[in-house]
Design a protein around this motif. Sequence first.
Motif, PDB file in Angstrom:
ATOM      1  N   ASP A 122       0.830  -1.213   0.000  1.00 26.41           N
ATOM      2  CA  ASP A 122       0.000   0.000   0.000  1.00 26.41           C
ATOM      3  C   ASP A 122       0.861   1.259   0.000  1.00 26.41           C
ATOM      4  O   ASP A 122       0.544   2.244  -0.665  1.00 26.41           O
ATOM      5  N   HIS A 123       1.974   1.235   0.772  1.00 22.90           N
ATOM      6  CA  HIS A 123       2.872   2.387   0.797  1.00 22.90           C
ATOM      7  C   HIS A 123       3.507   2.621  -0.588  1.00 22.90           C
ATOM      8  O   HIS A 123       3.595   3.768  -1.049  1.00 22.90           O
ATOM      9  N   LYS A 125       2.216   1.821  -3.398  1.00 17.16           N
ATOM     10  CA  LYS A 125       1.142   2.333  -4.260  1.00 17.16           C
ATOM     11  C   LYS A 125       0.973   3.837  -4.057  1.00 17.16           C
ATOM     12  O   LYS A 125       0.840   4.600  -5.029  1.00 17.16           O
ATOM     13  N   LYS A 126       1.007   4.285  -2.804  1.00 13.96           N
ATOM     14  CA  LYS A 126       0.862   5.724  -2.508  1.00 13.96           C
ATOM     15  C   LYS A 126       2.050   6.520  -3.041  1.00 13.96           C
ATOM     16  O   LYS A 126       1.891   7.616  -3.567  1.00 13.96           O
ATOM     17  N   VAL A 127       3.247   5.950  -2.925  1.00 20.51           N
ATOM     18  CA  VAL A 127       4.446   6.622  -3.455  1.00 20.51           C
ATOM     19  C   VAL A 127       4.330   6.765  -4.973  1.00 20.51           C
ATOM     20  O   VAL A 127       4.632   7.824  -5.541  1.00 20.51           O
ATOM     21  N   GLN A 129       1.641   6.953  -6.688  1.00 25.22           N
ATOM     22  CA  GLN A 129       0.627   7.978  -6.963  1.00 25.22           C
ATOM     23  C   GLN A 129       1.194   9.374  -6.730  1.00 25.22           C
ATOM     24  O   GLN A 129       0.911  10.300  -7.495  1.00 25.22           O
ATOM     25  N   MET A 130       2.002   9.536  -5.672  1.00 22.42           N
ATOM     26  CA  MET A 130       2.555  10.859  -5.356  1.00 22.42           C
ATOM     27  C   MET A 130       3.499  11.355  -6.451  1.00 22.42           C
ATOM     28  O   MET A 130       3.504  12.540  -6.773  1.00 22.42           O
ATOM     29  N   ASP A 134       1.242   6.431 -11.634  1.00 20.82           N
ATOM     30  CA  ASP A 134      -0.012   5.773 -12.004  1.00 20.82           C
ATOM     31  C   ASP A 134      -0.808   6.574 -13.032  1.00 20.82           C
ATOM     32  O   ASP A 134      -1.683   6.041 -13.682  1.00 20.82           O
ATOM     33  N   CYS A 139       1.665   1.485 -13.279  1.00 24.69           N
ATOM     34  CA  CYS A 139       1.323   0.516 -12.235  1.00 24.69           C
ATOM     35  C   CYS A 139      -0.001  -0.142 -12.578  1.00 24.69           C
ATOM     36  O   CYS A 139      -0.947   0.540 -12.943  1.00 24.69           O
TER      37      CYS A 139
END
Length: 140
Positions: A122-123, A125-127, A129-130, A134, A139
């Motif tokens: 999950d981390h 995935k957030k990175v 996105q930041m 994505d 991804c």
Amino acid sequence: GVYAVGTEGWLHVLWEGGSRFLGIIVLAYALFFQDQRYMYWVSLSAVINTVLFIGVNYVFWGVPFKRYSWESIATIFHCVIVTVFRYRDLLRSRKLVKPDQEQYDALWKQLTEDEDSRAGIDHLKKVAQMIGLDDQKYCR
């Protein structure tokens, strides 16, 4: 005899040549724009050529199969051979990929079993996105 061929033969030549024209146009399209639908276009070309040639036979001789369209027969033979070999190769490639897929599934299951691994995914995935990865569909 010569007069009859000269006056009536041109109609036969026009009909027979015209019956092949549409199939040739479709075949030319398939050859020029080779994409994943290539075999569908080639098959359509053979079907069009066959149907129109049957029509020409019926108009001139009164029977649909007086003469054969050898171009259509060769094209259909080509389509069958390519499809059979493609199917065979797809089966072979699936057999080659199967062990890798099983290994990947086992590793993924192992990664997602505990809470810490899922939190790490999950981390990540957030990175992604930041930093905008994505947005480009990098991804999955």
